[in-house]
Design a protein around this motif. Structure first.
Motif, PDB file in Angstrom:
ATOM      1  N   THR A   7       5.763  32.540 -18.323  1.00 19.45           N
ATOM      2  CA  THR A   7       5.985  31.268 -17.642  1.00 19.45           C
ATOM      3  C   THR A   7       6.868  30.353 -18.488  1.00 19.45           C
ATOM      4  O   THR A   7       7.779  29.703 -17.969  1.00 19.45           O
ATOM      5  N   ASP A  14      15.068  28.225 -16.073  1.00 14.79           N
ATOM      6  CA  ASP A  14      15.325  27.179 -15.085  1.00 14.79           C
ATOM      7  C   ASP A  14      15.978  25.954 -15.729  1.00 14.79           C
ATOM      8  O   ASP A  14      16.934  25.399 -15.189  1.00 14.79           O
ATOM      9  N   GLY A  24       7.152  18.365 -12.399  1.00  9.30           N
ATOM     10  CA  GLY A  24       6.582  18.626 -11.075  1.00  9.30           C
ATOM     11  C   GLY A  24       7.310  19.762 -10.372  1.00  9.30           C
ATOM     12  O   GLY A  24       6.683  20.659  -9.794  1.00  9.30           O
ATOM     13  N   GLU A  25       8.651  19.751 -10.431  1.00  9.62           N
ATOM     14  CA  GLU A  25       9.434  20.806  -9.789  1.00  9.62           C
ATOM     15  C   GLU A  25       9.210  22.144 -10.500  1.00  9.62           C
ATOM     16  O   GLU A  25       9.062  23.181  -9.849  1.00  9.62           O
ATOM     17  N   GLY A  27       6.539  23.054 -12.081  1.00  7.83           N
ATOM     18  CA  GLY A  27       5.200  23.484 -11.695  1.00  7.83           C
ATOM     19  C   GLY A  27       5.177  24.095 -10.303  1.00  7.83           C
ATOM     20  O   GLY A  27       4.575  25.156 -10.101  1.00  7.83           O
ATOM     21  N   ARG A  28       5.845  23.439  -9.356  1.00 14.11           N
ATOM     22  CA  ARG A  28       5.897  23.975  -7.987  1.00 14.11           C
ATOM     23  C   ARG A  28       6.554  25.351  -7.958  1.00 14.11           C
ATOM     24  O   ARG A  28       6.091  26.252  -7.270  1.00 14.11           O
ATOM     25  N   ARG A  29       7.615  25.517  -8.700  1.00 12.70           N
ATOM     26  CA  ARG A  29       8.321  26.804  -8.713  1.00 12.70           C
ATOM     27  C   ARG A  29       7.480  27.932  -9.297  1.00 12.70           C
ATOM     28  O   ARG A  29       7.656  29.090  -8.949  1.00 12.70           O
ATOM     29  N   HIS A  30       6.566  27.581 -10.210  1.00 10.22           N
ATOM     30  CA  HIS A  30       5.842  28.624 -10.936  1.00 10.22           C
ATOM     31  C   HIS A  30       4.329  28.549 -10.777  1.00 10.22           C
ATOM     32  O   HIS A  30       3.584  29.142 -11.556  1.00 10.22           O
ATOM     33  N   GLY A  31       3.880  27.842  -9.748  1.00 12.28           N
ATOM     34  CA  GLY A  31       2.461  27.828  -9.409  1.00 12.28           C
ATOM     35  C   GLY A  31       1.575  27.081 -10.385  1.00 12.28           C
ATOM     36  O   GLY A  31       0.410  27.451 -10.563  1.00 12.28           O
ATOM     37  N   SER A  33       0.292  23.038 -11.950  1.00 14.19           N
ATOM     38  CA  SER A  33       0.242  21.607 -11.663  1.00 14.19           C
ATOM     39  C   SER A  33       1.313  20.893 -12.491  1.00 14.19           C
ATOM     40  O   SER A  33       1.786  21.423 -13.507  1.00 14.19           O
ATOM     41  N   GLN A  34       1.653  19.684 -12.068  1.00 13.31           N
ATOM     42  CA  GLN A  34       2.638  18.895 -12.815  1.00 13.31           C
ATOM     43  C   GLN A  34       2.170  18.645 -14.251  1.00 13.31           C
ATOM     44  O   GLN A  34       2.943  18.830 -15.190  1.00 13.31           O
TER      45      GLN A  34
END
Length: 152
Positions: A7, A14, A24-25, A27-31, A33-34
């Motif tokens: 990760t 990225d 936040g982005e 976290g969203r891309r890799h499952g 939390s922010q």
């Protein structure tokens, strides 16, 4: 040095592509939390793995359509110090990168110019007048393909 997991490496890939990504982005891309993503990024910053953000400037859009790599061999290393050469080359705005290297040449420079005639002007009036310059070899960049590097 800290241990990086898959990760962390994905975050680095990225961020290498887009240093403005938020935690936040990521976290969203890799499952994640922010807060969890933020802690990972912060840990890599504190370890010195992440050092700042970059902006990519489109040189062609600014009118600099030619990039030339120069190999420079100093003629008289004893009479002209490396520091003198480095200080003088740093004052040339068209020189984007200065690398002190081991091998056939003492330095490699990345030089940008508007066109070949502009490069010739820079070469004759600025590069060739630097202290200690002896042999110069030029390689004109035809194409460049950015690679992700060891994290890819």
């Amino acid at each position: 040095m800290i241990d990086l997991d898959d990760t962390d490496r994905a975050f680095l890939r990225d961020l290498a592509r887009d240093g403005t990504l938020s935690a936040g982005e990521l976290g969203r891309r890799h499952g994640l939390s922010q807060p969890s993503a933020w802690r990972r990024v912060r840990r890599m910053e504190e370890a010195g793995i992440l050092a700042g953000q970059r902006v990519t400037v489109d040189r062609a859009a600014l009118g600099f359509g030619v990039t030339v790599f120069l190999g420079i061999k100093l003629a008289t290393k004893g009479r002209v110090s490396l520091e003198d050469f480095e200080r003088a080359v740093a004052a040339i705005p068209e020189v984007q990168v200065v690398q002190h290297v081991l091998g056939l040449f003492d330095y490699r420079l990345r030089v940008v110019a508007r066109d070949i005639a502009d490069f010739e002007r820079v070469l004759r009036r600025r590069i060739m007048t630097l202290p200690g310059v002896g042999q110069v070899e030029a390689n004109v960049l035809l194409t460049e393909e950015p690679r992700p590097g060891p994290l890819g």
